[in-house]
Scaffold this motif. Structure first.
Motif, PDB file in Angstrom:
ATOM      1  N   GLN A 372      56.006  72.257 -22.469  1.00 57.29           N
ATOM      2  CA  GLN A 372      55.722  71.188 -21.648  1.00 57.29           C
ATOM      3  C   GLN A 372      56.782  70.872 -20.741  1.00 57.29           C
ATOM      4  O   GLN A 372      58.133  71.127 -20.822  1.00 57.29           O
ATOM      5  CB  GLN A 372      55.813  69.779 -22.733  1.00 57.29           C
ATOM      6  CG  GLN A 372      54.649  69.964 -23.716  1.00 57.29           C
ATOM      7  CD  GLN A 372      54.590  68.578 -24.293  1.00 57.29           C
ATOM      8  OE1 GLN A 372      55.807  68.092 -24.918  1.00 57.29           O
ATOM      9  NE2 GLN A 372      53.604  68.262 -24.821  1.00 57.29           N
ATOM     10  N   ASP A 374      58.204  67.923 -19.487  1.00 61.58           N
ATOM     11  CA  ASP A 374      58.659  66.909 -20.215  1.00 61.58           C
ATOM     12  C   ASP A 374      58.365  66.657 -21.521  1.00 61.58           C
ATOM     13  O   ASP A 374      57.148  65.980 -21.829  1.00 61.58           O
ATOM     14  CB  ASP A 374      58.543  65.658 -19.226  1.00 61.58           C
ATOM     15  CG  ASP A 374      59.657  64.321 -19.499  1.00 61.58           C
ATOM     16  OD1 ASP A 374      60.010  64.456 -20.801  1.00 61.58           O
ATOM     17  OD2 ASP A 374      59.875  63.547 -18.534  1.00 61.58           O
ATOM     18  N   ASN A 375      59.139  66.912 -22.728  1.00 55.81           N
ATOM     19  CA  ASN A 375      58.850  66.581 -23.861  1.00 55.81           C
ATOM     20  C   ASN A 375      58.443  65.106 -24.134  1.00 55.81           C
ATOM     21  O   ASN A 375      57.729  64.922 -25.108  1.00 55.81           O
ATOM     22  CB  ASN A 375      59.631  66.994 -24.810  1.00 55.81           C
ATOM     23  CG  ASN A 375      59.951  68.603 -24.638  1.00 55.81           C
ATOM     24  OD1 ASN A 375      59.010  69.091 -24.455  1.00 55.81           O
ATOM     25  ND2 ASN A 375      61.308  69.187 -25.033  1.00 55.81           N
ATOM     26  N   ARG A 376      59.061  64.301 -23.430  1.00 54.65           N
ATOM     27  CA  ARG A 376      58.828  62.871 -23.620  1.00 54.65           C
ATOM     28  C   ARG A 376      57.538  62.186 -23.009  1.00 54.65           C
ATOM     29  O   ARG A 376      57.088  60.937 -23.323  1.00 54.65           O
ATOM     30  CB  ARG A 376      60.070  61.966 -22.951  1.00 54.65           C
ATOM     31  CG  ARG A 376      61.246  62.216 -23.910  1.00 54.65           C
ATOM     32  CD  ARG A 376      62.545  61.631 -23.345  1.00 54.65           C
ATOM     33  NE  ARG A 376      63.019  62.037 -22.110  1.00 54.65           N
ATOM     34  CZ  ARG A 376      63.927  61.618 -21.208  1.00 54.65           C
ATOM     35  NH1 ARG A 376      64.738  60.823 -21.651  1.00 54.65           N
ATOM     36  NH2 ARG A 376      64.103  62.177 -20.048  1.00 54.65           N
ATOM     37  N   GLN A 377      57.029  63.100 -22.083  1.00 56.35           N
ATOM     38  CA  GLN A 377      55.748  62.776 -21.126  1.00 56.35           C
ATOM     39  C   GLN A 377      54.991  63.689 -21.470  1.00 56.35           C
ATOM     40  O   GLN A 377      54.579  64.574 -20.237  1.00 56.35           O
ATOM     41  CB  GLN A 377      56.088  62.168 -19.821  1.00 56.35           C
ATOM     42  CG  GLN A 377      56.988  60.909 -19.857  1.00 56.35           C
ATOM     43  CD  GLN A 377      57.196  60.656 -18.277  1.00 56.35           C
ATOM     44  OE1 GLN A 377      56.252  60.265 -17.683  1.00 56.35           O
ATOM     45  NE2 GLN A 377      58.278  61.055 -17.832  1.00 56.35           N
TER      46      GLN A 377
END
Length: 844
Positions: A372, A374-377
Motif C-alpha cells: 500500500q 499509505d497504510n493509513r489511507q
C-alpha cells in the motif's frame, strides 16, 4: 406548454428590459438600496482585480477571497445569493473569474457572511488562472474579455458586434449578455464546467468536467457528457475509459424546478432532470419529502440545489440547509455501487464492499508483489514491489486474482485463455489481462495497458465468469550451484550455505542497482514504454534505413508489429545526456495531436535511444525551402501547417500542468504526416516553467536565426517560442530561410528585408517563388505576415500569447492594433500607418 428555454429567455427579456429602464431613470450608484453591487452592468465597463477598484470583497477563515462584481440578492435572506467576480483559495496568488454562491448575515446586516465558504458554480478560466490586477472588460462593442495583469488575453465571450447592450446575473445563477430587445446573445448556462444549476441544460456534445481536487479548480480526470444515445461518464486516459452509461434517445438533459400549490395551500417543490427528447420524462425527481432516483428514496427538505460532477467521479446533488451546501444524493448510484468508480481504491487497489486492499497471493512473504502507498489511507492505492521492466520481460508472470473484475474492460477479441494470457506476457504495454468464458474452449480476451481500481464480484450473482490476472515482476534467479557428494556436503554444508546466501544478496543488490542506474526515469509516473537495445535493433533491421540526421545523432526507420516508428540514436552519449532526459521528461507523459508522440525509449549503460511515431512526409524545411516550384506546398496547406504549429505551442504554454518552453522552434523540428498535418518534435532543449514563475534563467540554446532578442540576458519565458514562431511563419509564407547567405547581401536577412518592403508597400516581394497563390491568396498572405510581425516584437511582453495567435488564425479575434511593431530595437518601427497596418486574419 411552453419550452423551458423559451420561458427562460422571456424572463431574461422582461427582467433585462425593466432593469435597463430603471437604470436609465436613476444614477447607477443608487440603483440598489442594499450595499451590494448591481446584478446588471452596462457597457462599457472595466473591473480590475484589486480591493481598491472592487470594494465588495471578503476574506474567509480558510484564506479564500472573493471580489464580487455583480450580485443577485435572494428575497429570502437565509438562502444563498449568486455573485460573479474574482475568487481565490489560500495562498490566494491566483484567481478565477467565476459565478459563485454567497450567504449573508441577517437583513439588518447585509454584509457577506464569511462563516459559510462560497461555492463555485461556473468559471471562465480554470485552465489559466489570473493574478492580482487582472482585468475584466465589458467593451463598447459588447465583448466580455478577461485579461491577466500583463494584458495577455485569457478568455472572451467572442460577442463583438453582436448588438449586446448589457450583462445580467439572473436569479438562477446564469450570467447573460443580452441585446436591446432583451434577447440572450451569450449565457454561462451554455458553457457548463462541473456544475448544473436549476434551469440549466447539459446538451448533446457538452461536458461536465470535474475539478482535479476539492481545493484545486484545474480540470480533473472525470467528465460527463450527453451523446446521441444517452448519458456517459468517462475517466481521461489514452483512450478515455467509460465507467457509466445510461442509454436514451435524447439530445440533452435539463434541470427544472416547479412549485405546485395543493388544496390546503401548502407549497410542494419539485426539481427534476428531464431529457429534451425521448420517452423518459423524469430521470431524477425531488419533492418536499423525498428524492426519487428510480427506486431510491432519501430525505430532501430543501428546494435550493445544484448537481456537480466531483473529483472522485460521483455526480452528486447538493442542497442548501440555511447555512451551507450539503451533499444529499449520488445520481449515478442507482447503477453504480461504491466499488464501480475508477479511482475508489487508487491504482491496483481492490474494492470489496467499500473496503480497499492490495492484490495478494498466499505463497509466503517472498511473494508479496504489492504494498500500500499509505497504510493509513488504503484508498490511496497500491504499487508494485518490483516495477515492471521491459528488459526483464522473461521474468514476468501473471498473478491470478479470483473473483475480481474491472469497471471497463474495453476492446476484446475471441481466443482461448492460454493464448490470451500469453499475449499479455509478450506485450510490454500489457499490465493486466481479463478473460471472460463463453465456452470451455474460448472466450473474450481483454488486455489492459493501465490498471486503476479493481473490484470483487460474485459470479453466481452477477451471471458471468471472469478470470483476472495482474502482471508482476520477478528478479533473475541466482546462478545454479553444482551438486555436491554426500561427504563434501556434510563437511562444508554450513560454509556453502552461507556463501550462497551472500552471493544471492549481492546479485540482487547488483541487479537492483543496475536497473536503477540504467533507467533514469524509474519511479516517474506516466513515462512511455522502455525498450531494450536488442528490441530496437531488431525493429530497425540493425539500423539499416536512415531517415535523417538530428542535432545529436541519426534517425532510423523501424517497425514495431505493423506500426512504423522513427528511432533517434544519441551518438554523442555524454553531451546528449541532458537532451535525452529533457526530451523524455517533457513529452513522455503529454499527448496532443500537434506534438510528435514519444512511444518509448532505451536507456542502458551504452545506449540512449528515443522512439517516435513515424511521420511519412518528414520535416517542414524539406518542403518550404525547395528550389523546384512544382513540388512546393499550396497556400491552403501552408496555412493549415501554421495553425497546427500554433495549436501545439498553445498546448505547451497554456494547457500543461507546467508551462513548457520548447526553445528550438524551426522548420527542421516541425514534422508532417501523410496528410501534411504538422507536429512539433525534438524537445531536447525544452525547459519546464512553473505556473508561479514569470521566467527562467538558462544558457543560450536554440538555432541561430530563430533566437529571440532576450537570449542576450538569458532570462527566458515561453515568449521566446513566440518569436521563433514568427520567424517560421515568415519562412513558410516566403519560401526562403530567415538567414540565407545565398541571397544578395541586402536580402540575406528576411526580417530586415520585410521591414524595407513594408516601407515601400511591396510586402509580397519577400516571396521567393512568384506563383499563382499570390494572385489568389495575396490578401491572406499579408494578413498572416501581420501576425508574424506581431510575434516578432523586440519586447517579449508585446508579443501575443499562443492562444491569441490560434484565435487570430481561426478568425475569432483581430491582430493587436494598440502598438507599433518594433522588431529590431532600432528606430525602424512598423507603425499602424504603414501599408501593413493590422487587421483581422481571414479564417480557414
Amino acid at each position: 406548454m411552453s419550452h423551458p428555454r423559451t420561458h427562460r429567455a422571456a424572463m431574461h427579456w422582461a427582467e433585462s428590459l425593466l432593469l435597463l429602464l430603471f437604470l436609465l431613470l436613476i444614477p447607477f450608484s443608487h440603483a440598489w438600496s442594499f450595499d451590494y453591487p448591481s446584478p446588471i452592468a452596462n457597457l462599457p465597463s472595466l473591473w480590475t482585480n484589486n480591493n481598491a477598484t472592487i470594494p465588495y470583497s471578503a476574506t474567509y477563515p480558510d484564506g479564500s477571497k472573493i471580489r464580487a462584481i455583480l450580485v443577485r440578492p435572494n428575497p429570502a435572506w437565509y438562502s444563498p445569493f449568486f455573485a460573479c467576480g474574482f475568487i481565490c483559495t489560500t495562498p490566494c496568488n491566483a484567481f478565477l473569474f467565476a459565478i459563485f454562491s454567497l450567504s449573508i448575515g441577517d437583513p439588518s446586516n447585509p454584509a457577506f457572511n464569511t462563516s459559510s465558504t462560497p461555492r463555485i458554480m461556473w468559471t471562465a478560466n480554470r485552465s489559466r488562472l489570473v493574478k492580482d490586477n487582472a482585468s475584466l472588460q465589458f467593451t463598447k462593442d459588447g465583448n466580455l474579455i478577461l485579461r491577466d495583469f500583463d494584458g495577455s488575453l485569457v478568455w472572451s465571450t467572442n460577442t463583438s458586434d453582436s448588438h449586446v447592450v448589457g450583462m445580467n446575473l439572473d436569479e438562477t445563477g446564469n450570467m447573460v449578455l443580452f441585446d436591446i430587445m432583451g434577447k440572450t446573445v451569450w449565457e454561462s448556462f451554455e458553457h457548463p464546467t462541473d456544475t448544473l444549476l436549476i434551469g440549466q441544460s447539459l446538451r448533446q456534445g457538452k461536458r461536465l468536467t470535474s475539478d482535479s481536487l476539492a481545493t484545486n479548480w484545474t480540470k480533473g480526470q472525470f467528465y460527463l457528457t450527453v451523446l446521441g444515445k444517452g448519458l456517459y461518464a468517462f475517466i481521461e486516459s489514452d483512450p478515455p475509459q467509460l465507467y457509466y452509461q445510461r442509454r436514451f434517445n435524447i439530445t440533452g438533459a435539463i434541470v427544472h424546478q416547479k412549485i405546485n400549490i395543493s388544496s390546503d395551500g401548502a407549497k410542494n417543490n419539485t426539481t427534476y432532470i428531464s431529457f429534451l427528447k425521448g420517452s423518459l420524462s423524469a430521470f431524477v425527481s425531488f419533492n418536499n419529502t423525498d428524492i426519487k432516483l428510480f427506486d431510491i428514496s432519501l430525505p430532501w427538505p430543501s428546494s435550493a440545489q445544484f448537481m456537480s460532477l466531483e473529483n472522485d467521479g460521483h455526480l452528486r446533488v447538493h442542497r442548501w440547509d440555511g447555512i451551507m451546501w450539503k451533499p444529499q444524493a449520488d445520481v449515478l448510484h442507482v447503477d453504480l455501487d461504491d466499488c464501480a468508480y475508477p479511482t475508489v481504491c487508487g491504482e491496483y487497489g481492490i474494492c470489496s464492499e467499500g473496503q480497499c486492499s492490495c492484490p495478494t497471493q498466499n505463497f509466503g512473504d517472498e511473494d508479496q508483489f504489492f504494498h500500500q502507498l499509505d497504510n493509513r489511507q488504503p484508498d490511496m492505492g497500491c504499487s508494485l514491489a518490483i516495477p515492471l521492466s521491459c528488459d526483464l520481460i522473461q521474468y514476468q508472470q501473471l498473478l491470478p486474482l479470483p473473483n475480481v473484475t474491472y469497471f471497463n474492460l474495453g476492446k476484446n477479441w475471441i481466443t482461448d485463455e492460454y493464448s490470451c494470457k500469453d499475449a499479455c506476457l509478450k506485450a510490454c504495454s500489457c499490465k493486466a489481462v481479463f478473460f471472460e468464458y463463453h465456452s470451455v474452449s474460448n472466450g473474450s480476451c481483454y488486455l489492459m495497458p493501465k490498471v486503476l481500481s479493481l473490484m470483487n464480484y460474485k459470479p453466481e450473482v452477477d451471471g458471468y465468469n471472469l478470470s483476472a490476472y495482474i502482471k508482476v515482476q520477478r528478479l533473475p534467479p541466482p546462478p545454479r550451484r553444482k551438486k555436491l557428494n554426500p561427504t563434501a556436503y556434510h563437511v562444508g554444508a554450513p560454509i556453502i550455505v552461507a556463501v550462497i546466501c551472500i552471493i544471492i544478496l549481492i546479485i540482487r543488490k547488483i541487479v537492483k542497482k543496475k536497473m536503477e542506474d540504467e533507467d533514469p526515469f524509474k519511479g516517474l509516473a506516466g513515462m512511455p514504454t522502455r525498450f531494450s537495445y536488442k528490441q530496437l535493433r531488431e525493429a530497425t533491421d540493425n539500423f539499416s534505413k536512415k531517415l535523417g540526421q538530428g542535432g545529436f545523432g541519426p534517425v532510423y526507420e523501424g517497425k514495431l508489429g505493423n506500426v512504423k516508428i522513427a528511432v533517434k540514436c544519441l551518438r554523442d552519449f555524454g553531451h546528449g545526456e541532458e537532451e535525452f532526459m529533457a526530451e523524455v521528461i517533457t513529452i513522455g507523459s503529454i499527448h496532443h495531436i500537434n506534438l510528435v508522440r514519444l512511444i518509448g525509449y532505451c536507456s542502458d549503460k551504452f545506449h540512449r535511444l528515443l522512439v517516435y511515431e513515424h511521420m511519412s512526409n518528414g520535416s517542414l524545411d524539406k518542403w518550404i525551402f525547395r528550389k523546384n516550384p512544382s513540388g512546393s506546398l499550396s497556400w491552403a496547406t501552408r496555412y493549415r501547417i501554421i495553425l497546427d504549429i500554433a495549436k501545439g505551442l498553445a498546448y505547451l504554454h497554456e494547457e500543461c500542468r507546467q508551462k513548457i518552453a520548447h526553445l528550438d522552434i524551426k522548420p527542421g523540428n516541425i514534422l508532417l504526416d501523410d496528410k501534411f498535418n504538422a507536429k512539433i518534435s525534438d524537445f531536447g532543449l525544452a525547459k519546464l516553467i512553473d505556473r508561479d514563475e514569470s521566467h527562467v534563467m538558462t544558457k543560450i540554446r536554440g538555432t541561430r536565426g530563430y533566437l529571440a532578442p532576450e537570449w542576450l540576458s538569458s532570462t527566458i519565458t515561453e515568449k521566446a517560442d513566440i518569436y521563433s514562431f514568427g520567424v517560421v511563419v515568415l519562412e513558410i509564407v516566403s519560401g526562403r530561410k530567415n538567414l540565407d547567405n545565398n541571397q544578395p547581401e541586402a536580402s540575406s536577412n528576411l526580417i530586415n528585408l520585410l521591414q524595407e518592403k513594408i516601407k515601400v508597400g511591396q510586402v509580397l516581394d519577400i516571396l521567393d517563388n512568384q506563383s499563382e497563390d499570390i494572385q489568389l491568396h495575396g490578401e491572406e498572405m499579408i494578413e498572416v505576415i501581420k501576425l508574424a510581425v506581431w510575434c516578432l516584437q523586440r519586447e517579449c511582453s508585446k508579443r501575443p500569447a499562443m492562444s491569441q495567435v490560434v484565435k487570430v488564425l481561426e478568425g475569432a479575434i483581430d491582430t493587436e492594433t494598440s502598438a507599433g511593431y518594433d522588431t529590431t530595437g532600432k528606430d525602424d518601427i512598423f507603425d499602424a500607418s504603414s501599408p501593413l497596418s493590422p487587421s483581422p486574419v481571414s479564417a480557414r
